[in-house]
Motif scaffolding. Structure first.
Motif, short mmCIF file in Angstrom:
data_model
loop_
_atom_site.label_atom_id
_atom_site.label_comp_id
_atom_site.label_asym_id
_atom_site.label_seq_id
_atom_site.Cartn_x
_atom_site.Cartn_y
_atom_site.Cartn_z
N HIS A 20 0.82 -1.22 0.00
CA HIS A 20 0.00 0.00 0.00
C HIS A 20 0.86 1.27 0.00
O HIS A 20 0.35 2.35 0.27
CB HIS A 20 -0.93 0.01 1.22
CG HIS A 20 -1.95 -1.07 1.18
ND1 HIS A 20 -2.88 -1.25 2.17
CD2 HIS A 20 -2.22 -2.05 0.27
CE1 HIS A 20 -3.66 -2.27 1.89
NE2 HIS A 20 -3.27 -2.77 0.74
N ALA B 254 -9.24 4.26 2.97
CA ALA B 254 -10.41 3.61 2.40
C ALA B 254 -11.13 2.94 3.57
O ALA B 254 -10.56 2.10 4.26
CB ALA B 254 -9.99 2.56 1.37
N ALA C 131 -8.17 0.39 4.84
CA ALA C 131 -6.78 0.41 4.42
C ALA C 131 -6.24 1.83 4.38
O ALA C 131 -7.00 2.80 4.26
CB ALA C 131 -6.64 -0.22 3.03
N PHE D 158 -3.18 4.01 2.38
CA PHE D 158 -2.22 4.04 1.28
C PHE D 158 -1.33 5.26 1.45
O PHE D 158 -1.82 6.36 1.72
CB PHE D 158 -2.94 4.13 -0.07
CG PHE D 158 -3.74 2.91 -0.38
CD1 PHE D 158 -3.18 1.82 -1.03
CD2 PHE D 158 -5.08 2.82 0.00
CE1 PHE D 158 -3.92 0.68 -1.30
CE2 PHE D 158 -5.83 1.69 -0.27
CZ PHE D 158 -5.24 0.62 -0.92
N HIS E 256 -9.82 10.70 1.75
CA HIS E 256 -10.50 9.54 2.33
C HIS E 256 -11.94 9.45 1.85
O HIS E 256 -12.53 10.44 1.45
CB HIS E 256 -10.45 9.59 3.86
CG HIS E 256 -10.95 10.86 4.44
ND1 HIS E 256 -10.20 12.02 4.48
CD2 HIS E 256 -12.13 11.18 5.02
CE1 HIS E 256 -10.89 12.98 5.05
NE2 HIS E 256 -12.06 12.51 5.39
N VAL F 189 -15.83 -0.48 -0.36
CA VAL F 189 -14.57 -0.76 0.34
C VAL F 189 -14.74 -2.08 1.09
O VAL F 189 -15.61 -2.21 1.94
CB VAL F 189 -14.19 0.38 1.31
CG1 VAL F 189 -12.92 0.02 2.07
CG2 VAL F 189 -14.00 1.69 0.56
N ALA G 125 -5.96 1.11 -4.94
CA ALA G 125 -6.88 0.46 -4.01
C ALA G 125 -7.58 -0.74 -4.67
O ALA G 125 -7.74 -1.78 -4.04
CB ALA G 125 -7.91 1.46 -3.49
N GLU G 126 -7.98 -0.58 -5.93
CA GLU G 126 -8.64 -1.69 -6.61
C GLU G 126 -7.64 -2.83 -6.85
O GLU G 126 -7.96 -4.00 -6.62
CB GLU G 126 -9.24 -1.22 -7.93
CG GLU G 126 -10.05 -2.33 -8.62
CD GLU G 126 -10.67 -1.87 -9.92
OE1 GLU G 126 -11.91 -1.81 -9.97
OE2 GLU G 126 -9.91 -1.60 -10.88
N LYS H 31 -12.84 0.88 -8.55
CA LYS H 31 -11.98 2.07 -8.49
C LYS H 31 -12.79 3.32 -8.84
O LYS H 31 -12.55 4.38 -8.30
CB LYS H 31 -10.76 1.93 -9.38
CG LYS H 31 -11.03 1.90 -10.86
CD LYS H 31 -9.75 1.70 -11.65
CE LYS H 31 -10.05 1.53 -13.13
NZ LYS H 31 -8.86 1.18 -13.88
N TYR I 70 -14.69 4.42 -5.70
CA TYR I 70 -13.75 4.98 -4.72
C TYR I 70 -13.27 6.35 -5.18
O TYR I 70 -13.23 7.30 -4.39
CB TYR I 70 -12.58 4.03 -4.50
CG TYR I 70 -11.61 4.44 -3.42
CD1 TYR I 70 -12.03 4.87 -2.17
CD2 TYR I 70 -10.24 4.40 -3.66
CE1 TYR I 70 -11.13 5.25 -1.18
CE2 TYR I 70 -9.33 4.78 -2.68
CZ TYR I 70 -9.78 5.20 -1.45
OH TYR I 70 -8.87 5.58 -0.48
N VAL J 23 -8.72 -3.79 -2.10
CA VAL J 23 -9.34 -3.06 -0.99
C VAL J 23 -10.72 -2.53 -1.37
O VAL J 23 -11.61 -2.43 -0.54
CB VAL J 23 -8.42 -1.90 -0.52
CG1 VAL J 23 -9.11 -0.97 0.44
CG2 VAL J 23 -7.15 -2.48 0.10
N VAL J 24 -10.89 -2.22 -2.65
CA VAL J 24 -12.19 -1.74 -3.14
C VAL J 24 -12.64 -2.62 -4.31
O VAL J 24 -11.82 -3.17 -5.03
CB VAL J 24 -12.15 -0.26 -3.58
CG1 VAL J 24 -11.75 0.64 -2.43
CG2 VAL J 24 -11.23 -0.05 -4.77
#
Length: 146
Positions: free
Chosen positions: A7, A100, A73, A75, A63, A69, A28-29, A37, A40, A33-34
């Motif tokens: 991350h 996230a 997480a 990042f 955020h 999510v 994130a994707e 994308k 998010y 985590v999500v």
């Protein structure tokens, strides 16, 4: 607060804040985590419209709390160039600490993480070390010690 090596992203070039948020959403994707994308990214963008997440001293804390999510997480993204983030101190942002947060955990988890990060960013030593860090391990170690 645990930071995962997967991350942390170093030397990332982006054109502007929207580009930075898109990159964070992609990261994130990819990290699982999500689930989306796009969702998010929209959540991060919506939060920026409410008020800037440009914390100051070269840092931002973008955020979003969303059902997309899967797990909370953090990042860490260090940019190669300063980004105009409309930060409160009008300085450009060099480091984004993105959160996230699953919608179901939103209030408690969100406030806990924001509080922990904000407290750390109030310490000049922490900020200086994070800005100077050049490896993922240095960043992981820094978050473990403070």
């Amino acid at each position: 607060m645990e930071i995962s090596e997967e991350h942390i992203f170093l030397n990332i070039y982006v054109i502007n804040k929207k580009d930075a948020l898109k990159k964070i959403a992609e990261f994130a994707e990819t990290a699982g985590v999500v689930t989306s994308k796009k969702a998010y990214y929209k959540g991060l963008l919506q939060r920026e419209k409410e008020v800037t997440t440009g914390f100051g001293n070269g840092f931002s804390i973008p955020h979003a709390k969303l059902k997309e999510v899967v797990k909370p997480a953090i990042f860490i993204v260090k940019f190669t160039n300063g980004i105009d983030w409309k930060a409160l101190d009008r300085q450009q942002v060099n480091v984004a600490i993105a959160l996230a947060i699953p919608e179901r955990d939103a209030e408690v988890e969100h406030l806990k993480l924001l509080s922990q990060i904000s407290r750390r960013l109030m310490h000049d030593d922490f900020c200086d070390q994070l800005m100077r860090s050049t490896t993922k391990q240095e960043i992981i170690d820094l978050f473990k010690t403070v």
